[in-house]
Design a protein around this motif. Sequence first.
Motif, PDB file in Angstrom:
ATOM      1  N   ASN A 138     -17.359  24.605  -7.395  1.00 53.72           N
ATOM      2  CA  ASN A 138     -18.292  24.282  -6.318  1.00 53.72           C
ATOM      3  C   ASN A 138     -18.574  25.513  -5.454  1.00 53.72           C
ATOM      4  O   ASN A 138     -19.733  25.774  -5.087  1.00 53.72           O
ATOM      5  CB  ASN A 138     -17.724  23.156  -5.461  1.00 53.72           C
ATOM      6  N   LEU A 141     -20.808  27.989  -7.466  1.00 50.95           N
ATOM      7  CA  LEU A 141     -22.196  27.526  -7.558  1.00 50.95           C
ATOM      8  C   LEU A 141     -22.903  27.685  -6.225  1.00 50.95           C
ATOM      9  O   LEU A 141     -24.097  27.988  -6.180  1.00 50.95           O
ATOM     10  CB  LEU A 141     -22.228  26.065  -8.015  1.00 50.95           C
ATOM     11  N   LEU A 151     -23.507  27.242 -18.503  1.00 53.32           N
ATOM     12  CA  LEU A 151     -22.138  26.773 -18.296  1.00 53.32           C
ATOM     13  C   LEU A 151     -21.428  26.639 -19.639  1.00 53.32           C
ATOM     14  O   LEU A 151     -21.936  25.984 -20.556  1.00 53.32           O
ATOM     15  CB  LEU A 151     -22.173  25.427 -17.578  1.00 53.32           C
ATOM     16  N   LEU A 180     -22.116  19.424 -10.117  1.00 52.65           N
ATOM     17  CA  LEU A 180     -23.287  20.037 -10.741  1.00 52.65           C
ATOM     18  C   LEU A 180     -24.612  19.505 -10.201  1.00 52.65           C
ATOM     19  O   LEU A 180     -25.657  20.127 -10.411  1.00 52.65           O
ATOM     20  CB  LEU A 180     -23.245  19.817 -12.257  1.00 52.65           C
ATOM     21  N   ARG A 183     -27.847  21.513  -8.884  1.00 56.63           N
ATOM     22  CA  ARG A 183     -27.749  22.930  -9.247  1.00 56.63           C
ATOM     23  C   ARG A 183     -28.696  23.255 -10.397  1.00 56.63           C
ATOM     24  O   ARG A 183     -29.098  22.374 -11.158  1.00 56.63           O
ATOM     25  CB  ARG A 183     -26.317  23.268  -9.670  1.00 56.63           C
ATOM     26  N   ILE A 185     -28.602  24.202 -13.483  1.00 62.36           N
ATOM     27  CA  ILE A 185     -27.859  24.375 -14.730  1.00 62.36           C
ATOM     28  C   ILE A 185     -28.862  24.301 -15.884  1.00 62.36           C
ATOM     29  O   ILE A 185     -29.413  23.241 -16.174  1.00 62.36           O
ATOM     30  CB  ILE A 185     -26.775  23.287 -14.915  1.00 62.36           C
ATOM     31  N   MET A 188     -25.610  23.689 -21.094  1.00 62.22           N
ATOM     32  CA  MET A 188     -24.158  23.603 -21.189  1.00 62.22           C
ATOM     33  C   MET A 188     -23.750  23.781 -22.648  1.00 62.22           C
ATOM     34  O   MET A 188     -24.333  23.170 -23.540  1.00 62.22           O
ATOM     35  CB  MET A 188     -23.659  22.254 -20.663  1.00 62.22           C
ATOM     36  N   ILE A 204     -28.972  17.481 -17.996  1.00 68.12           N
ATOM     37  CA  ILE A 204     -28.747  18.890 -18.324  1.00 68.12           C
ATOM     38  C   ILE A 204     -28.741  19.057 -19.840  1.00 68.12           C
ATOM     39  O   ILE A 204     -27.953  18.394 -20.530  1.00 68.12           O
ATOM     40  CB  ILE A 204     -27.408  19.380 -17.746  1.00 68.12           C
TER      41      ILE A 204
END
Length: 283
Positions: A138, A141, A151, A180, A183, A185, A188, A204
């Motif tokens: 956290n 980020l 990620l 997450l 964010r 992202i 992954m 994501i």
Amino acid sequence: MLKIIQITDLHLTPPGIQHIGCDPRQRLEAAIASINAEHADADLVVFTGDLAALGQAAAYRQLGECLAKLKLPFQLCLGNGDHRARFRACFPDVPTDENGFVQSVTEIDGQHLVFLDTLAADGDHWGELCDARLLWLNDRLGEIDGAPILLFLHHPPFRVGIPLLDSLALKNPERLASVLAGRNIRHMFFGHLHMAIAGSWQGIPLSVLRSTVSQFALRLGVDPAARSLEAPFYAIALVSADSVVVHFHDYTYEGPLLEYTPVPSVIVDDEAIAYSFQKASAS
């Protein structure tokens, strides 16, 4: 364009010990030779966990010898087959967080790559992100503050429809989802499942990669699970400002490469055009 190679689930053993009918070191060396020959322009190679089969120091020494042949920078993540203390003893220069977890962040061409340590405290096969690891994530980020993120972690936080694998996923995935949320992202990257899978979780995009050793067979809803001897992969991720494209490469394939002849763009009313093309292509 950023180019990243992903390899996962090496399951390296001490010298002379096989893993499910193959020599893990031989498989890894073949992957490294392929990467050196075909992808020397890559920016980074990421190994997403299960570096060792049973966390033995001799397996990590094997890994070090193999990595000495890799001509590219690399990043190592941990999985359930690993032993954190023995790994760190063999690789003392690998970045860790303030609590000793093998977690770090690096930036390449404006993309922030975040590497997580999901090895459970009790050494079991499921994944874990404890309070300390989630707090670290956290905070990182928050520092990245809206910039694009890739990620990398071993254990997927979602179900794939195979009971055994679903029982060994990341515990308490809702806690990761909360960190997450909101964010940037972009993708992954996972290991652990020994299967080629693509999809999304919490909106994501994601991909899962086959192991360099054995795979899990696609037997949805079936218990017990079954291993297979399908070909090993490594992945090549091409990352630009507007896309993340992931290729899966069967690096042990030794068959022919056939020259491609484009299919005629228009098949008009006369079907003879199609027959003529098929006959010429078959000859």
